[in-house]
Design an enzyme around this catalytic site. Structure first.
Site, mmCIF file in Angstrom:
data_model
loop_
_atom_site.group_PDB
_atom_site.id
_atom_site.type_symbol
_atom_site.label_atom_id
_atom_site.label_comp_id
_atom_site.label_asym_id
_atom_site.label_seq_id
_atom_site.Cartn_x
_atom_site.Cartn_y
_atom_site.Cartn_z
ATOM 1 N N ALA A 31 0.796 -1.231 0.000
ATOM 2 C CA ALA A 31 0.000 0.000 0.000
ATOM 3 C C ALA A 31 0.835 1.290 0.000
ATOM 4 O O ALA A 31 0.639 2.162 -0.862
ATOM 5 C CB ALA A 31 -0.981 -0.034 1.167
ATOM 6 N N GLN A 44 3.959 -13.305 -1.938
ATOM 7 C CA GLN A 44 4.767 -12.178 -1.451
ATOM 8 C C GLN A 44 5.509 -12.530 -0.164
ATOM 9 O O GLN A 44 6.572 -11.988 0.107
ATOM 10 C CB GLN A 44 3.874 -10.945 -1.201
ATOM 11 C CG GLN A 44 3.246 -10.353 -2.435
ATOM 12 C CD GLN A 44 1.859 -10.889 -2.676
ATOM 13 O OE1 GLN A 44 1.567 -12.048 -2.397
ATOM 14 N NE2 GLN A 44 0.975 -10.049 -3.196
ATOM 15 N N ASP A 101 -4.180 -2.507 3.897
ATOM 16 C CA ASP A 101 -4.387 -1.747 2.655
ATOM 17 C C ASP A 101 -5.422 -0.644 2.819
ATOM 18 O O ASP A 101 -5.367 0.371 2.121
ATOM 19 C CB ASP A 101 -4.785 -2.686 1.519
ATOM 20 C CG ASP A 101 -3.577 -3.478 1.076
ATOM 21 O OD1 ASP A 101 -3.286 -4.517 1.695
ATOM 22 O OD2 ASP A 101 -2.883 -3.028 0.147
ATOM 23 N N LYS A 123 -4.072 -8.379 2.664
ATOM 24 C CA LYS A 123 -3.932 -9.499 1.726
ATOM 25 C C LYS A 123 -4.834 -10.680 2.082
ATOM 26 O O LYS A 123 -4.975 -11.012 3.258
ATOM 27 C CB LYS A 123 -2.460 -9.928 1.720
ATOM 28 C CG LYS A 123 -2.097 -11.081 0.830
ATOM 29 C CD LYS A 123 -2.528 -10.903 -0.616
ATOM 30 C CE LYS A 123 -2.026 -9.619 -1.234
ATOM 31 N NZ LYS A 123 -2.696 -9.284 -2.503
HETATM 32 O O1 MRU Z 1 -1.280 -7.179 -3.370
HETATM 33 P P1 MRU Z 1 -0.188 -6.526 -2.569
HETATM 34 O O2 MRU Z 1 1.078 -7.302 -2.578
HETATM 35 O O3 MRU Z 1 -0.008 -5.079 -2.932
HETATM 36 O O4 MRU Z 1 -0.749 -6.568 -1.087
HETATM 37 C C1 MRU Z 1 0.029 -6.028 -0.068
HETATM 38 C C2 MRU Z 1 -0.516 -6.221 1.282
HETATM 39 O O5 MRU Z 1 -1.562 -6.778 1.483
HETATM 40 C C3 MRU Z 1 0.264 -5.571 2.398
HETATM 41 O O6 MRU Z 1 0.113 -6.280 3.581
HETATM 42 C C4 MRU Z 1 -0.245 -4.145 2.599
HETATM 43 O O7 MRU Z 1 -0.259 -3.454 1.394
HETATM 44 C C5 MRU Z 1 0.584 -3.394 3.583
HETATM 45 S S1 MRU Z 1 2.176 -2.997 2.948
HETATM 46 C C6 MRU Z 1 2.973 -2.082 4.141
#
Ligand code: MRU
Length: 345
Positions: free
Chosen positions: A53, A199, A240, A251
């Site tokens: 995010a 990830q 997010d 996520k």
């Molecule tokens: O789909 P992504 O990889 O962008 O999802 C990311 C996440 O869900 C993270 O946990 C969230 O963005 C926090 S990042 C500090």
């Protein structure tokens, strides 16, 4: 790694470009690429070259500057600029940091719209750099507040990647972990694989092992096993979008962990900056959940892993109910979900 910006504005030529780590190459290669156009930044966000995010937010801020650069010879500059900013904002819907950064940049345009186009461009670039620098400072504060909550010898579960690569540097959930590690808390991190884009396996283990932090990789279905055995006794993830009542989108799979943590009496924390809190929405029911391509689920390493013709639904995020969250660790301190309204309205 933690001191270096994973995404930053690079002064080059007359104005510059966005320089970012290509996260799709991690863990095989740590390579930075230059993004020079609006279409390229849209594609980088959509295809997750840049993801997480806060990092997406900075990419959006860079995108606004790139849009202004592209439009330098156009009439009706301001209106066309807003159109391009809205286009960038549509690249991914769930992380509020993207629309937050675009809004911040629109305010800069409004303040400078009577000035020359070059001055508008410079103002957008300077603001993007300011947001980059603030992001690292914010994450270090989140890390310090969060580390106080981590018991000595903790087994810490984290999901997805909320690290240096998901931000400009240091990370939110991984910021908490980094700060706890620095305080000699003798931790073991359990990193969830995080299907379908992995990830956790690809990026979180890469970051933590590179920093020398003890890390065990587990698959998404294993958390209850390790919680029951007492090996996981603390959970921290990123976010997010956080609604006014504390419901939190993160996520896909995060809410499953929170439910299991509640069952075993394990504290579940969210680590996120103020910019991830969206006070304009009351509850998580109003958060738009991104649906991604079914091939992310169906295909691994270029090969299908399922029967041809099977139905697939691929929501990228889920919403963890506020009742499952012990605290939200921000740069201003740790708040219970019900305390957000009085502190962030
Ligand atoms: O789909 P992504 O990889 O962008 O999802 C990311 C996440 O869900 C993270 O946990 C969230 O963005 C926090 S990042 C500090």
């Amino acid at each position: 790694m933690t001191e270096e910006k994973t995404i930053e504005w690079l002064k080059e030529g007359e104005f510059g470009v966005s320089l970012m780590v290509d996260q799709t190459l991690i863990p095989y290669e740590y390579k930075k690429i230059k993004i020079k156009t609006v279409d390229e930044i849209f594609n980088a966000i959509k295809t997750m070259i840049v993801r997480g995010a806060p990092a997406i937010g900075i990419a959006g801020a860079h995108g606004a500057a790139l849009a202004a650069i592209e439009l330098i010879n156009e009439d009706d500059f301001i209106n066309k600029l807003y159109e391009k900013m809205d286009y960038i904002n549509s690249s991914r819907p769930t992380a509020v940091n993207l629309s937050w950064a675009i809004k911040e940049q629109k305010e800069i345009v409004e303040k400078n719209k009577e000035k020359t186009k070059k001055e508008v461009i410079e103002a957008l670039i300077q603001n993007a750099i300011k947001l980059e620098n603030e992001d690292i400072e914010i994450n270090k504060k989140i890390g310090d507040f969060g580390a106080e909550l981590v018991p000595k010898g903790a087994g810490i579960l984290t999901h997805c990647n909320a690290g240096a690569l998901a931000t400009v540097g240091y990370g939110t959930a991984l910021g908490v972990i980094r700060s706890a590690f620095k305080k000699d808390k003798n931790i073991m991190v359990y990193a969830d694989e995080t299907r379908p884009r992995q990830q956790g396996a690809r990026i979180t283990t890469y970051e933590l092992i590179r920093d020398g932090i003890p890390t065990t990789l587990i698959t998404d279905g294993m958390c209850s096993y390790f919680m029951k055995k007492g090996m996981i006794n603390f959970v921290v993830t990123g976010a997010d979008r956080i609604a006014a009542n504390g419901d939190t989108a993160n996520k896909i799979g995060t809410s499953t962990i929170a439910i299991a943590a509640k069952y075993y009496g394990i504290p579940f924390y969210i680590a996120a900056p103020k910019s991830t809190i969206d006070m304009s929405i009351k509850t998580g029911d109003d958060i738009v959940i991104e649906l991604r391509d079914e091939d992310e689920v169906k295909i691994i390493n270029g090969k299908p892993i399922c029967a041809d013709g099977v139905k697939v639904i691929n929501p990228s995020f889920d919403v963890t109910d506020h009742s499952l969250i012990k605290g939200i660790i921000t740069e201003y301190g740790v708040f219970k979900p019900e305390e957000l309204k009085e502190n962030f309205s």
